[in-house]
Design an enzyme around this catalytic site. Structure first.
Site, PDB file in Angstrom:
ATOM      1  N   LYS A 276       9.521   7.540  -2.425  1.00  0.00           N
ATOM      2  CA  LYS A 276       8.899   6.870  -3.566  1.00  0.00           C
ATOM      3  C   LYS A 276       8.875   7.747  -4.816  1.00  0.00           C
ATOM      4  O   LYS A 276       8.221   7.396  -5.798  1.00  0.00           O
ATOM      5  CB  LYS A 276       7.481   6.441  -3.193  1.00  0.00           C
ATOM      6  CG  LYS A 276       7.433   5.529  -1.972  1.00  0.00           C
ATOM      7  CD  LYS A 276       6.013   5.271  -1.524  1.00  0.00           C
ATOM      8  CE  LYS A 276       6.016   4.515  -0.202  1.00  0.00           C
ATOM      9  NZ  LYS A 276       4.639   4.337   0.329  1.00  0.00           N
TER      10      LYS A 276
ATOM     11  N   GLY B   3       0.821  -1.213   0.000  1.00  0.00           N
ATOM     12  CA  GLY B   3       0.000   0.000   0.000  1.00  0.00           C
ATOM     13  C   GLY B   3       0.847   1.251   0.000  1.00  0.00           C
ATOM     14  O   GLY B   3       1.987   1.254   0.474  1.00  0.00           O
ATOM     15  N   THR B   4       0.272   2.319  -0.541  1.00  0.00           N
ATOM     16  CA  THR B   4       0.960   3.603  -0.607  1.00  0.00           C
ATOM     17  C   THR B   4      -0.033   4.663  -1.075  1.00  0.00           C
ATOM     18  O   THR B   4      -1.186   4.351  -1.384  1.00  0.00           O
ATOM     19  CB  THR B   4       2.153   3.536  -1.587  1.00  0.00           C
ATOM     20  OG1 THR B   4       2.892   4.742  -1.508  1.00  0.00           O
ATOM     21  CG2 THR B   4       1.672   3.352  -3.020  1.00  0.00           C
ATOM     22  N   THR B   5       0.434   5.893  -1.135  1.00  0.00           N
ATOM     23  CA  THR B   5      -0.341   6.970  -1.763  1.00  0.00           C
ATOM     24  C   THR B   5       0.619   7.827  -2.582  1.00  0.00           C
ATOM     25  O   THR B   5       1.627   8.306  -2.055  1.00  0.00           O
ATOM     26  CB  THR B   5      -1.037   7.860  -0.717  1.00  0.00           C
ATOM     27  OG1 THR B   5      -1.878   7.060   0.115  1.00  0.00           O
ATOM     28  CG2 THR B   5      -1.893   8.924  -1.413  1.00  0.00           C
TER      29      THR B   5
END
Length: 216
Positions: free
Chosen positions: A50, A17-19
């Site tokens: 990222k 997961g990430t944004t």
């Protein structure tokens, strides 16, 4: 006699997961991401950047498997360096996005990664490209990762064309803060990269400095 298969979690697919987000402004782009790297319910890295450079004024935001996404970014970075030497000028943002798209599509069964490519070039100025599963689309803004599902309504409501660089930076920070508050797989600090014809500007917003909203 049944064979012992071991704990159930050993056979499950690891959830990541990430944004990530990128947005165009008049004269450039702003990219942003959280810093948490998760494997299922475990946080394996709290401060991963990222936002990976592909060339001097072209960056990509990484989501999906960290190893897969970083591998794609490194390959494209090398290919763009060679391409820029061949043409004796900086590559176009669309060229970088096309390289990412080609790798993502060719190895779609082996790799699990979604990259947003954004940057500035002399031909078309600031540009944002989404490259999901071999699809290549230019968009005024793009969001990705598990946290994006929590903020689509916010970005649709708050986005305006022709926002200034500072407004876009605040838009990105607000979006990341909301996603990090709701999504358990997003968190840590916010990384921000702003790109225009003059170069790139990198900034880190610590968790304590992120804006707070009603439920926080």
């Amino acid at each position: 006699m049944l064979e012992e298969t071991g704990p159930e979690w050993l056979s499950e697919e690891v959830k990541t997961g990430t944004t990530i987000i990128a947005i165009e402004f008049n004269g450039g782009v702003v990219l942003g991401s959280d810093s948490r790297v998760s494997a299922g319910a475990s946080v394996v890295n709290r401060v991963m950047n990222k936002l990976s450079p592909l060339h001097d004024k072209i960056y990509c935001a990484l989501s999906g498997s960290a190893a897969d996404a970083q591998t794609i970014a490194e390959i494209v970075n090398y290919q763009l360096d060679v391409h820029s030497v061949e043409i004796d000028e900086d590559p176009q943002v669309r060229s970088a996005a096309s390289l990412v798209r080609n790798i993502s599509y060719k190895y779609k069964e082996e790799l699990s990664a979604h990259l947003i490519v954004a940057g500035w070039d002399r031909r078309d100025g600031g540009q944002v490209f989404a490259t999901l599963s071999g699809l290549l689309t230019r968009q005024p803004f793009a969001v990705g990762g598990s946290g994006s599902s929590y903020v689509y309504g916010f970005v649709d409501a708050e986005y305006r064309r022709d926002m200034s660089k500072e407004e876009c930076q605040q838009f990105v920070v607000n979006t990341l803060s909301l996603a990090m508050n709701r999504d358990g797989s997003s968190g840590g600090v916010a990384y921000i990269v702003s790109i225009d014809e003059h170069g790139t500007e990198e900034k880190v917003v610590l968790g304590n400095d992120l804006p707070t909203f009603f439920d926080q």
